[in-house]
Design a protein around this motif. Structure first.
Motif, short mmCIF file in Angstrom:
data_model
loop_
_atom_site.label_atom_id
_atom_site.label_comp_id
_atom_site.label_asym_id
_atom_site.label_seq_id
_atom_site.Cartn_x
_atom_site.Cartn_y
_atom_site.Cartn_z
N GLY A 24 -35.66 23.74 -76.77
CA GLY A 24 -36.65 24.47 -75.96
C GLY A 24 -38.09 24.56 -76.77
O GLY A 24 -38.59 23.55 -76.96
N ASP A 25 -38.68 25.51 -76.57
CA ASP A 25 -39.85 25.85 -77.16
C ASP A 25 -39.99 25.42 -78.82
O ASP A 25 -41.26 25.21 -79.39
CB ASP A 25 -40.48 27.14 -76.90
CG ASP A 25 -40.88 27.68 -75.32
OD1 ASP A 25 -40.96 26.35 -74.67
OD2 ASP A 25 -40.89 28.51 -75.20
N ARG A 27 -38.27 23.20 -80.19
CA ARG A 27 -38.06 21.76 -80.38
C ARG A 27 -39.00 21.09 -81.37
O ARG A 27 -40.15 21.10 -80.93
CB ARG A 27 -37.66 20.95 -79.16
CG ARG A 27 -37.18 19.55 -79.40
CD ARG A 27 -36.64 19.06 -78.07
NE ARG A 27 -37.11 17.65 -77.80
CZ ARG A 27 -36.59 16.59 -77.17
NH1 ARG A 27 -35.38 17.03 -76.48
NH2 ARG A 27 -36.71 15.37 -77.28
#
Length: 253
Positions: A24-25, A27
């Motif tokens: 997600g954010d 990564r």
């Protein structure tokens, strides 16, 4: 040790490799569309700033980490989507040397080297002790084989780690900053030893290093930055990486 009859010319073939940490954010992409080939029997150094993905690449090649995206073929084994059986078999074909020797404090040099056979399931072989003593002699530690790590120098500890990596007669030797904790003289002696033994045994060497003092030992130097291959140098770099292009250039010359 020569390459098996009919073995491919390339020990490592990497194509469009991507690898990331987190989701997600959070990564973070650490390898970006990376492609690389390494010829059998050659010594290749990976260089680049800290955090550029060198060690991650080494662990993927060594089957210590699963491939997420792209193709990684090591000694004929495709590691993308590989089963645990294939991963274990690939690890058994490789020897590993790390920045810190990782010797077991409670074991002698001989016992530590024998651990290199444990991972291959060969420690119980009838000739196991003889094989360990042979490689210990090759790295110049015969007089120290019954000593513990606290009784030997830093350079000798790294030599013991090299012996442990080589005792199983690997086809591929992977090394991560093996000279980082050594002085310049000892570091060079250790890498010259690795290169000599690799040459005698026909092994492929892929080594991560920041050490500019040993670059002349490599057949090829691959520079990385931000998870990509930035450049290749060395007298044989072009021929190893792009044999067709090199052949054309020689023809034109």
């Amino acid at each position: 040790m020569n390459a098996p009859v009919g073995a491919p010319r390339l020990a490592i073939e990497i194509s469009h490799l991507n690898h990331w940490y987190g989701e997600g954010d959070l990564r973070r992409l650490v390898l970006r569309d990376l492609s690389l080939t390494v010829e059998r029997g050659k010594t290749t150094f990976l260089m680049g700033p800290s955090g550029c993905g060198k060690t991650t690449l080494l662990t993927l090649v060594g089957a210590l980490r699963s491939v997420m995206e792209g193709s990684v073929k090591v000694l004929g084994h495709e590691l993308l989507g590989a089963s645990e059986t294939v991963m274990v078999e690939t690890r058994r074909l490789a020897g590993f040397i790390f920045q810190h020797h990782n010797l077991h404090r409670s074991l002698t040099v001989l016992q530590n080297v024998r651990m290199g056979l444990e991972v291959k399931g060969e420690a119980g072989a009838q000739d196991a002790t003889a094989r360990c003593m042979e490689v210990i002699s090759a790295v110049g530690l015969s007089e120290h084989m019954h000593k513990y790590q606290d009784q030997i120098s830093g350079g000798q500890k790294q030599r013991a780690a090299i012996a442990r990596a080589l005792v199983g007669k690997p086809e591929l030797l992977l090394a991560d900053e093996p000279t980082a904790a050594l002085d310049s003289k000892t570091g060079r002696e250790v890498i010259e030893l690795v290169q000599r033994l690799a040459s005698e045994r026909g092994m492929t060497v892929l080594m991560v290093t920041h050490d500019n003092r040993i670059l002349d030992i490599a057949d090829r130097i691959v520079e990385m930055e931000d998870g990509r291959i930035l450049a290749e140098t060395g007298p044989k770099a072009e021929e190893i990486a792009h044999p067709a292009r090199a052949k054309t250039a020689r023809t034109k010359a």
